[in-house]
Design a protein around this motif. Structure first.
Motif, PDB file in Angstrom:
ATOM      1  N   GLY A 107      33.710  55.526 -17.814  1.00 44.34           N
ATOM      2  CA  GLY A 107      34.691  55.044 -16.850  1.00 44.34           C
ATOM      3  C   GLY A 107      36.094  55.070 -17.438  1.00 44.34           C
ATOM      4  N   GLY A 108      37.086  55.251 -16.590  1.00 44.50           N
ATOM      5  CA  GLY A 108      38.471  55.253 -17.049  1.00 44.50           C
ATOM      6  C   GLY A 108      39.012  53.844 -17.211  1.00 44.50           C
ATOM      7  N   GLY A 109      39.976  53.668 -18.093  1.00 44.81           N
ATOM      8  CA  GLY A 109      40.632  52.374 -18.270  1.00 44.81           C
ATOM      9  C   GLY A 109      41.539  52.043 -17.092  1.00 44.81           C
ATOM     10  N   GLY A 110      41.797  50.767 -16.915  1.00 44.84           N
ATOM     11  CA  GLY A 110      42.701  50.337 -15.851  1.00 44.84           C
ATOM     12  C   GLY A 110      44.163  50.547 -16.222  1.00 44.84           C
ATOM     13  N   GLY A 111      45.001  50.704 -15.217  1.00 39.38           N
ATOM     14  CA  GLY A 111      46.436  50.823 -15.441  1.00 39.38           C
ATOM     15  C   GLY A 111      47.072  49.464 -15.686  1.00 39.38           C
ATOM     16  N   ALA A 112      48.189  49.454 -16.388  1.00 41.06           N
ATOM     17  CA  ALA A 112      48.915  48.208 -16.662  1.00 41.06           C
ATOM     18  C   ALA A 112      49.854  47.866 -15.515  1.00 41.06           C
ATOM     19  CB  ALA A 112      49.707  48.335 -17.953  1.00 41.06           C
ATOM     20  N   GLY A 113      50.129  46.576 -15.358  1.00 38.63           N
ATOM     21  CA  GLY A 113      51.066  46.139 -14.331  1.00 38.63           C
ATOM     22  C   GLY A 113      52.495  46.532 -14.644  1.00 38.63           C
ATOM     23  N   GLY A 114      53.313  46.657 -13.596  1.00 39.52           N
ATOM     24  CA  GLY A 114      54.732  46.936 -13.782  1.00 39.52           C
ATOM     25  C   GLY A 114      55.457  45.733 -14.382  1.00 39.52           C
ATOM     26  N   TYR A 115      56.675  45.977 -14.873  1.00 38.76           N
ATOM     27  CA  TYR A 115      57.467  44.931 -15.546  1.00 38.76           C
ATOM     28  C   TYR A 115      58.903  44.975 -15.040  1.00 38.76           C
ATOM     29  CZ  TYR A 115      60.303  42.827 -19.293  1.00 38.76           C
ATOM     30  OH  TYR A 115      61.210  42.082 -20.005  1.00 38.76           O
ATOM     31  N   GLY A 127      38.678  48.232 -15.359  1.00 37.27           N
ATOM     32  CA  GLY A 127      38.123  49.486 -15.867  1.00 37.27           C
ATOM     33  C   GLY A 127      37.027  50.041 -14.959  1.00 37.27           C
ATOM     34  N   GLY A 128      36.828  51.358 -15.048  1.00 35.52           N
ATOM     35  CA  GLY A 128      35.809  52.018 -14.244  1.00 35.52           C
ATOM     36  C   GLY A 128      34.413  51.871 -14.838  1.00 35.52           C
ATOM     37  N   TYR A 183      67.671  28.723  -4.037  1.00 36.53           N
ATOM     38  CA  TYR A 183      68.572  29.608  -4.792  1.00 36.53           C
ATOM     39  C   TYR A 183      68.283  31.040  -4.326  1.00 36.53           C
ATOM     40  CZ  TYR A 183      70.665  32.236  -8.623  1.00 36.53           C
ATOM     41  OH  TYR A 183      71.427  33.115  -9.360  1.00 36.53           O
ATOM     42  N   ILE A 184      69.318  31.764  -3.940  1.00 43.26           N
ATOM     43  CA  ILE A 184      69.152  33.094  -3.366  1.00 43.26           C
ATOM     44  C   ILE A 184      69.292  34.159  -4.447  1.00 43.26           C
ATOM     45  CG2 ILE A 184      69.988  34.700  -1.620  1.00 43.26           C
ATOM     46  CD1 ILE A 184      68.809  32.062  -0.546  1.00 43.26           C
ATOM     47  N   LEU A 185      68.277  35.009  -4.537  1.00 42.92           N
ATOM     48  CA  LEU A 185      68.340  36.135  -5.465  1.00 42.92           C
ATOM     49  C   LEU A 185      67.546  37.296  -4.899  1.00 42.92           C
ATOM     50  CD1 LEU A 185      65.885  35.818  -8.464  1.00 42.92           C
ATOM     51  CD2 LEU A 185      65.700  34.381  -6.467  1.00 42.92           C
ATOM     52  N   THR A 186      67.855  38.498  -5.392  1.00 39.91           N
ATOM     53  CA  THR A 186      67.057  39.682  -5.047  1.00 39.91           C
ATOM     54  C   THR A 186      65.680  39.534  -5.679  1.00 39.91           C
ATOM     55  OG1 THR A 186      69.016  41.086  -4.953  1.00 39.91           O
ATOM     56  CG2 THR A 186      66.896  42.188  -5.235  1.00 39.91           C
ATOM     57  N   SER A 187      64.637  39.701  -4.893  1.00 37.33           N
ATOM     58  CA  SER A 187      63.277  39.476  -5.382  1.00 37.33           C
ATOM     59  C   SER A 187      62.901  40.461  -6.485  1.00 37.33           C
ATOM     60  CB  SER A 187      62.280  39.622  -4.235  1.00 37.33           C
ATOM     61  OG  SER A 187      62.474  38.631  -3.258  1.00 37.33           O
ATOM     62  N   LEU A 188      62.300  39.920  -7.536  1.00 39.55           N
ATOM     63  CA  LEU A 188      61.647  40.749  -8.539  1.00 39.55           C
ATOM     64  C   LEU A 188      60.199  40.940  -8.088  1.00 39.55           C
ATOM     65  CD1 LEU A 188      64.060  39.376 -10.138  1.00 39.55           C
ATOM     66  CD2 LEU A 188      62.699  39.809 -12.192  1.00 39.55           C
ATOM     67  N   ILE A 189      59.740  42.183  -8.040  1.00 41.87           N
ATOM     68  CA  ILE A 189      58.393  42.500  -7.574  1.00 41.87           C
ATOM     69  C   ILE A 189      57.755  43.462  -8.561  1.00 41.87           C
ATOM     70  CG2 ILE A 189      56.992  43.477  -5.710  1.00 41.87           C
ATOM     71  CD1 ILE A 189      59.310  42.809  -3.799  1.00 41.87           C
ATOM     72  N   SER A 190      56.676  43.023  -9.210  1.00 40.11           N
ATOM     73  CA  SER A 190      55.952  43.857 -10.173  1.00 40.11           C
ATOM     74  C   SER A 190      54.523  44.036  -9.670  1.00 40.11           C
ATOM     75  CB  SER A 190      55.950  43.219 -11.561  1.00 40.11           C
ATOM     76  OG  SER A 190      57.260  43.173 -12.095  1.00 40.11           O
ATOM     77  N   LEU A 191      54.197  45.261  -9.268  1.00 40.50           N
ATOM     78  CA  LEU A 191      52.879  45.549  -8.725  1.00 40.50           C
ATOM     79  C   LEU A 191      51.851  45.680  -9.842  1.00 40.50           C
ATOM     80  CD1 LEU A 191      53.751  48.183  -5.969  1.00 40.50           C
ATOM     81  CD2 LEU A 191      53.645  45.685  -5.786  1.00 40.50           C
ATOM     82  N   GLY A 192      50.609  45.393  -9.496  1.00 42.51           N
ATOM     83  CA  GLY A 192      49.533  45.518 -10.468  1.00 42.51           C
ATOM     84  C   GLY A 192      49.132  46.960 -10.720  1.00 42.51           C
ATOM     85  N   GLY A 193      48.500  47.190 -11.863  1.00 46.54           N
ATOM     86  CA  GLY A 193      47.987  48.508 -12.188  1.00 46.54           C
ATOM     87  C   GLY A 193      46.739  48.827 -11.375  1.00 46.54           C
ATOM     88  N   ALA A 194      46.524  50.113 -11.117  1.00 45.73           N
ATOM     89  CA  ALA A 194      45.339  50.543 -10.373  1.00 45.73           C
ATOM     90  C   ALA A 194      44.111  50.542 -11.280  1.00 45.73           C
ATOM     91  CB  ALA A 194      45.559  51.928  -9.788  1.00 45.73           C
ATOM     92  N   GLY A 195      42.941  50.465 -10.656  1.00 53.20           N
ATOM     93  CA  GLY A 195      41.703  50.474 -11.420  1.00 53.20           C
ATOM     94  C   GLY A 195      41.360  51.859 -11.950  1.00 53.20           C
ATOM     95  N   GLY A 196      40.640  51.876 -13.082  1.00 53.74           N
ATOM     96  CA  GLY A 196      40.184  53.135 -13.657  1.00 53.74           C
ATOM     97  C   GLY A 196      39.094  53.774 -12.801  1.00 53.74           C
ATOM     98  N   LEU A 197      38.985  55.095 -12.863  1.00 57.36           N
ATOM     99  CA  LEU A 197      38.010  55.815 -12.047  1.00 57.36           C
ATOM    100  C   LEU A 197      36.605  55.708 -12.640  1.00 57.36           C
ATOM    101  CD1 LEU A 197      39.971  59.033 -11.030  1.00 57.36           C
ATOM    102  CD2 LEU A 197      39.989  56.743  -9.999  1.00 57.36           C
TER     103      LEU A 197
END
Length: 202
Positions: free
Chosen positions: A61-69, A51-52, A114-128
């Motif tokens: 301050g603004g709240g932080g963003g949530a991570g992707g899923y 959070g900001g 074991y070979i698989l396509t990577s799952l990638i979930s980026l984090g949320g950005a911080g609040g202003l």
């Protein structure tokens, strides 16, 4: 002599499947596919943004963003003992300066032996921390059958963005709340850690 003789040949007795779960909320490492596993569900959540800062001279301050899923379902055939790599995105720290809160870390599931396509979930950005109480943007995601961008980006919202619900309502990577504007200022809250989860069916 009379009587009844029953002969059962080739009788199949069905049993309920067994679920083996590996659920991680920090760190990184390796998961080994259990013997006899037939199916696998992988879920990843990125870490929540911090959070900001709130300041009486500026505002909330603004709240932080949530991570992707991301979520992926796999059918396993003769994959016993093979490995999958994982990492869990750390939570983003809240800000105590005019800068935004920190961005949450990235959660992944990727190929080991074991070979698989990577799952990638980026984090949320911080609040202003500029007095607009603007939430950080939600993290994006890729590699799954389902890829959901985390909540965030609202203007005038001090609350951290809620996490995306996965299987069974499980959550990971919510954003941290922004701080109110007390005299002298206050630090925003940290976001919540991401999550990486594996559920094998045996």
């Amino acid at each position: 002599m009379s009587g009844v003789m029953a002969v059962m040949v080739g009788l199949n007795v069905q049993t309920d499947p067994t679920l083996v779960t590996f659920d991680f909320s920090s760190g990184s490492g390796t998961v080994t596919i259990p013997v006899g596993a037939t199916d696998l569900v992988i879920e990843t959540w990125g870490g929540g943004g911090g959070g900001g800062r709130g300041d009486d001279a500026v505002g909330e301050g603004g709240g932080g963003g949530a991570g992707g899923y991301s979520k992926k379902t796999l059918v396993l055939v003769a994959q016993d003992g093979k490995t999958i790599l994982y990492s869990v995105g750390a939570r983003g720290a809240g800000s105590n300066t005019p800068d935004p809160g920190n961005t949450g870390g990235t959660s992944t599931a990727s190929s080991g032996t074991y070979i698989l396509t990577s799952l990638i979930s980026l984090g949320g950005a911080g609040g202003l921390s500029d007095g607009t109480a603007t939430q950080g943007a939600g993290g994006t995601s890729s590699g799954g059958d389902t890829n959901t961008t985390g909540g965030g980006g609202a203007i005038g919202n001090i609350s951290g963005a809620a996490a995306t619900a996965g299987d069974g309502g499980l959550l990971g990577g919510a954003g941290g709340d922004g701080a109110p504007p007390p005299f002298g200022g206050a630090r925003g809250d940290a976001g919540l850690s991401g999550r990486t989860r594996f559920v094998f069916t045996i």
